[in-house]
Enzyme design. Structure first.
Site, mmCIF file in Angstrom:
data_model
loop_
_atom_site.group_PDB
_atom_site.id
_atom_site.type_symbol
_atom_site.label_atom_id
_atom_site.label_comp_id
_atom_site.label_asym_id
_atom_site.label_seq_id
_atom_site.Cartn_x
_atom_site.Cartn_y
_atom_site.Cartn_z
ATOM 1 N N LYS A 54 0.842 -1.208 0.000
ATOM 2 C CA LYS A 54 0.000 0.000 0.000
ATOM 3 C C LYS A 54 0.872 1.251 0.000
ATOM 4 O O LYS A 54 0.598 2.214 -0.715
ATOM 5 C CB LYS A 54 -0.930 -0.011 1.226
ATOM 6 C CG LYS A 54 -2.046 -1.053 1.110
ATOM 7 C CD LYS A 54 -2.782 -1.269 2.430
ATOM 8 C CE LYS A 54 -3.769 -2.427 2.318
ATOM 9 N NZ LYS A 54 -4.394 -2.785 3.602
ATOM 10 N N GLN A 98 -4.207 -1.471 9.928
ATOM 11 C CA GLN A 98 -4.107 -2.772 9.253
ATOM 12 C C GLN A 98 -4.673 -3.881 10.144
ATOM 13 O O GLN A 98 -4.307 -4.004 11.312
ATOM 14 C CB GLN A 98 -2.640 -3.061 8.894
ATOM 15 C CG GLN A 98 -2.439 -4.341 8.117
ATOM 16 C CD GLN A 98 -3.143 -4.333 6.749
ATOM 17 O OE1 GLN A 98 -3.043 -3.368 6.000
ATOM 18 N NE2 GLN A 98 -3.852 -5.402 6.435
ATOM 19 N N ASP A 121 -10.764 3.257 4.572
ATOM 20 C CA ASP A 121 -11.160 1.853 4.367
ATOM 21 C C ASP A 121 -12.686 1.707 4.324
ATOM 22 O O ASP A 121 -13.194 0.635 4.005
ATOM 23 C CB ASP A 121 -10.619 0.978 5.517
ATOM 24 C CG ASP A 121 -9.283 0.336 5.159
ATOM 25 O OD1 ASP A 121 -9.057 0.089 3.964
ATOM 26 O OD2 ASP A 121 -8.478 0.074 6.081
#
Ligand code: NAP
Length: 293
Positions: A54, A98, A121
């Site tokens: 990412k 994460q 997200d």
């Protein structure tokens, strides 16, 4: 029949090229570099790889990235205070925590702590609620990536029967939500699909799968979807990423299913690269929203 390969890697490269220009225009016009803060707790090897990928993608398109590491035994309070600090930091536009988090930490409490305007997200209940009402702030990365892949491959879902196997908050549920919307406020395609969501308690799973014009597998079980579960000519999207002794593989028995389907995503090189690309979209969007506030 041998299915056409839906090449997510190539599409992601093209979308990232387009994004590079948009990020550069934004930075020039606003004097601000869009910035993503990634939070990594512990040393989960898969999470290390995801975060590295990412951050590398951010770098490719001109988005700045920060990495905030906490040890595996960090307390929930410490993590919450880091998230609160990133919420307040005006130089940070998107926050990515994460997953998975160590078992002692309540992941929902942490994700709820990310400010909705930085929730790239799209996990915060406010953003999930907005999505369900067809007026999203952000689109969830993997479902949005799947949408892009079909849209850019000229595969419409409107009016089609879509079967999604898996009902997670990250993939199955939000994808169903996107595709059942009435118009195109939730992504590049007018949705209007007829969506069926299956899970581990679904009876007659194979029979339901065989009715799909588009079948999405988001299960987490290597090669679970077999060729006899596919209607000849169906489109098959494999979200699964399973580490096996033979390497990374999807939830679909690729070699046999490709002989039945009309189009199929490979693993790796299918949905994964698009998930990362959509995170970049959301980070740019978060920066744009902040510049307008
Ligand atoms: P998850 O939270 O574990 O959810 C799995 C879903 O599959 C659950 O809804 C579960 O049903 C269902 N399921 C399990 N066994 C089943 C069975 N025998 N028959 C029918 N349904 C069954 O997983 P996830 O986070 O959605 O991830 C799914 C896969 O996608 C994983 O391999 C993950 O690594 C991968 N993934 C890939 C990307 C990407 O960018 N490519 C992104 C995210 C995830 P229940 O709800 O009844 O338990």
């Amino acid at each position: 029949m041998t299915a056409k390969l839906l090449d997510g890697k190539a599409l992601a490269a093209q979308l990232q090229e387009e994004l590079t220009e948009r990020v550069s225009d934004f930075a020039m016009n606003n004097g601000v570099t869009p910035t993503l803060a990634a939070v990594l707790v512990g040393e989960n090897p898969a999470s290390e790889v995801y975060v590295r990928n990412k951050r590398a993608a951010c770098e490719r398109v001109g988005i700045a990235s920060q990495l905030h590491r906490l040890p595996r035994d960090a307390s929930e309070e410490l993590l919450l205070s880091l998230v609160a600090r990133l919420n307040r930091d005006e130089a940070v536009h998107g926050i990515l925590v994460q997953l998975p988090l160590p078992g002692a930490i309540d992941a929902a409490r942490v994700l709820d702590g990310v400010h909705p305007s930085k929730d790239v997200d799209c996990f915060h209940p406010e953003n999930v609620g907005r999505l369900s009402q067809g007026r999203p702030t952000f689109l969830p990365c993997t479902p949005h990536g799947v949408q892009h892949l079909l849209f850019r491959s000229g595969i419409p879902v409107a009016g089609k029967r879509v079967v999604v196997v898996g009902r997670s908050d990250i993939v199955g549920k939000p994808l169903a939500m996107l595709w059942m919307q009435k118009d195109s406020t939730c992504g590049p395609t007018a949705a209007n699909a007829t969506v069926t969501v299956c899970h581990s308690q679904s009876e007659n799973l194979a029979e339901i799968c065989r009715q799909a014009d588009v079948l999405v597998a988001a299960i987490g079980k290597a090669r679970f979807i077999k060729a006899d579960m596919i209607r000849p000519g169906a489109v098959v999207v494999d979200v699964g990423m399973n580490r096996t002794a033979e390497g990374l593989c999807g939830d679909v028995d690729f070699e046999n299913v490709r002989m039945v389907a009309s189009a199929i995503t490979p693993v790796p090189g299918g949905v994964g690269p698009l998930t990362v690309t959509m995170l970049l979209y959301n980070t740019l969007k978060a920066a744009q929203m902040l510049s307008l506030a």
